[in-house]
Write a protein that holds these residues in place. Structure first.
Motif, PDB file in Angstrom:
ATOM      1  N   ASP A   1      17.268 -20.610 -39.687  1.00  0.00           N
ATOM      2  CA  ASP A   1      17.729 -21.826 -39.009  1.00  0.00           C
ATOM      3  C   ASP A   1      17.940 -21.576 -37.509  1.00  0.00           C
TER       4      ASP A   1
ATOM      5  N   TRP B   1      16.231 -22.915 -42.521  1.00  0.00           N
ATOM      6  CA  TRP B   1      16.169 -24.375 -42.378  1.00  0.00           C
ATOM      7  C   TRP B   1      15.584 -25.052 -43.620  1.00  0.00           C
TER       8      TRP B   1
ATOM      9  N   ALA C   1      16.449 -26.110 -46.884  1.00  0.00           N
ATOM     10  CA  ALA C   1      17.804 -26.283 -47.405  1.00  0.00           C
ATOM     11  C   ALA C   1      18.015 -25.606 -48.755  1.00  0.00           C
TER      12      ALA C   1
ATOM     13  N   ARG D   1      20.721 -17.964 -42.665  1.00  0.00           N
ATOM     14  CA  ARG D   1      20.357 -19.162 -43.422  1.00  0.00           C
ATOM     15  C   ARG D   1      18.989 -19.659 -42.984  1.00  0.00           C
TER      16      ARG D   1
END
Lengths: 439, 439
Positions: free
Chosen positions: B105, B13, B15, B11
């Motif tokens: 992330d 960071w 969003a 993932r």
């Protein structure tokens, strides 16, 4: 438009410019890009005069020129002619006139001295590709070539119905355009033998040349904005010789339905000197559309183009084999014709290219298509001279024959304009040698 | 080759990179060239992440990267991606891995803060043509498209005999390749109506789109040196969406015998984001040659290419008319298919292109040809959907119909890859709007 730069009586202080048969008299002044042989120096623009190259980078540094010709000279001195072609006709003309004056025997002694320091003998110049070819388009505008080739496929009706309505063309490969003198390897590819069940892969067995002229486009245009026929001539900078090497076996297997691809894209050779349209002006001739042929649609019809859109450029092709070279011979002439037989003019080609909105760029190269004249001996490709590979093309001085090109063959194109009351304007030559296929 | 950059669990960071249906998750990292809207600033390279563009010029200035990724980042930050494409696979891979780590992330807070300063919202970015297209080649590799089109000309034997033996291609026009969002004027040209005695000149009456993918070539090769099929995949940088707009009436009148010219060269649109072959790796699938079809010749046959040379890319086309826009609608989907149905792989296309010795250049664009799937609803051109202009193609949300494209129509291509166990990889969109013909 003729002016003092076309005066056939004008002479240069460069003696060789007056030699009989010289391609580069004072009235020509073709542009090219060169570096001196054996020096590690950057290529720069030059202009041919007699047996010399006028180094434009050196000239620009002398301070002999001022104003518009000086700016044009600086741009023409760069590593490629693209930017110079992008300057447009007023700049091209101003530099031509200035160089003509400087190289004329009317120039004062001090000027001649300063210019002499800018000359490099042609024999010491290695000629480069004159432009970075941004886009390359090849036309198909010889009615005799189209008829000769069409007879193989459609004996009763050799010309496609569109031929006399528009200058047919296809996009070629820009990356593989090379300067005269570059040898290349016989291409490999697929071919389908008549009656065979499957194609075979291997070296081309029907390698051919195509005698063409190339022309170079001037300033960039904007996408969506056509160049009208009446303005097209001013958008053309100049011309060169072009050999559109063709692998006929590969080409005829691959080209249905989308046209030639690998059959053409392995190499295209051009001559290094770009002869300006200004220099060619005395050799413009009317376009002679045969009686009974359709009238061109309005966008392809223009009175000035009809009156002087064609160009009488003499062309010939020599083939020099290994054996010729071993005997110190220059090769045998295998065909000769004139560019004036083309069915469409260069201005019509450019107008057609852009009528749908396609933009063109300075440095774009356009080929005229194979140039074949009305008689069998004037064919611009060996596939025509050998009638599809069924008859021998003789090379009298060595006693050899050809039906297609063989390894070691060097094909040499030459072109020039000549007529009473005008200086001879030559293109030099375009040559290329076939190396064996790579393993 | 799959590595940590393909981990579907990873993932960012940023969003929005995790949002459902997002084209640009951490696993994609497509390259493009942008400038901020309303600023007079030079274009620079960027990488899309979620709803942001990572400004590589700014990133290169931060000092966050070192060594090979830093050098690659500096090159990828230039005004075009040509030089970056010229660096080759090791550099591409090293930058991908470095950017993945920085945008993950798992990156530490300080790194995230420094990177945030390099982000520009996609909504504020004006996307440019990602490369200076040096050469553009268009292939013809959908057997379904070739069959659909061939039926019009040769109902009994729609496929030309060469289709299953080699990836057919022709050279296209590089100068008129434009970035998504560029509107263009309906082209003028010649067309010959069936049974007419003479062609007419005027605006195109059978304007079409072609749903294609494009791919970009890596480092320059040398004239005469083919790229073997086994190495071809590593010479391809990435892919985009491509709309090969076509004037069918002009094309079918001009294209015999040398292929399409004005029918294609007025405009070709590409999507601004180049999705790397690295990002597409999870979506490689075997090439399924139908039983009974000829075995490819050895130079077009490679075990790895057979096993994973095809790509399962979902594609769809929307048509948005004036009326859709007036109603605030996004247009209607008129076709959808997958790239996996193509008969030849991109590696085979590149191997074929170079087998005769043609050199390729970084920044060369190759189109795959129209992508039509096996069923009628999967056709990649309106001439197929409307069966040569004889049936209506419905636009349900406005109640309109189309047989060819009309002025004001906007054609929107979209493409993405999706499957269980892999992150979605999207191409964004490629759109273009037709303006009326100029007087």
């Amino acid at each position: 438009m003729l002016d003092f730069t076309h005066d056939p009586q004008a002479r240069s202080w460069v003696a060789a410019a007056q030699a009989a048969g010289c391609d580069f008299p004072l009235q020509n002044l073709p542009h090219g890009v060169f570096a001196r042989i054996g020096r590690h120096e950057p290529p720069r623009g030059g202009v041919a005069i007699g047996d010399q190259v006028l180094d434009l980078a050196r000239l620009a540094a002398t301070g002999v020129l001022q104003g518009e010709p000086q700016v044009a000279c600086e741009v023409a001195a760069r590593e490629t002619l693209n930017a110079y072609m992008g300057l447009g006709l007023p700049a091209w003309r101003s530099l031509r006139r200035a160089l003509f004056r400087l190289l004329s025997d009317q120039a004062d002694a001090a000027t001649q001295e300063r210019l002499k320091a800018c000359l490099v003998p042609l024999a010491q110049a290695e000629m480069k590709l004159p432009v970075e070819v941004r886009n390359y388009t090849d036309f198909y505008t010889s009615v005799h070539h189209a008829t000769n080739v069409g007879k193989v496929v459609r004996p009763d009706d050799p010309l496609t119905p569109n031929f006399k309505w528009l200058p047919i063309a296809y996009h070629g490969r820009a990356s593989s355009v090379v300067a005269s003198g570059t040898a290349y390897h016989r291409p490999r590819g697929q071919a389908m033998a008549p009656g065979a069940a499957a194609p075979v892969y291997g070296p081309c067995r029907r390698l051919d040349f195509e005698l063409e002229m190339g022309f170079f486009v001037g300033p960039d245009t904007v996408l969506g904005q056509p160049i009208p026929l009446a303005e097209a001539a001013d958008h053309i900078f100049g011309m060169c010789l072009l050999n559109d090497w063709s692998a006929r076996d590969h080409q005829f297997w691959e080209m249905n339905p989308l046209g030639p691809f690998l059959g053409k894209n392995f190499c295209t050779s051009i001559s290094p000197w770009v002869v300006t349209m200004e220099a060619l002006a005395p050799f413009r001739v009317p376009f002679a559309r045969p009686a009974g042929d359709p009238q061109p649609l309005a966008y392809l019809d223009d009175a000035s183009d009809r009156a002087q859109g064609s160009l009488d450029i003499q062309l010939e092709v020599r083939l020099q084999s290994h054996k010729h070279r071993a005997q110190g011979r220059d090769g045998d002439r295998i065909t000769a014709t004139s560019f004036r037989h083309q069915y469409w003019t260069v201005a019509q080609m450019l107008a057609q290219h852009t009528v749908g909105g396609c933009n063109v760029c300075s440095g774009d190269l356009m080929g005229t298509g194979t140039i074949s004249g009305p008689t069998a001996g004037e064919a611009g490709a060996i596939v025509e001279l050998s009638v599809g590979g069924t008859r021998d093309v003789p090379l009298p001085s060595t006693g050899e024959v050809r039906r297609f090109l063989e390894d070691g063959d060097c094909v040499i194109l030459q072109g020039w304009c000549e007529k009473p009351g005008a200086a001879r304007i030559g293109f030099g030559e375009c040559r290329g040698t076939i190396l064996p296929a790579l393993d």
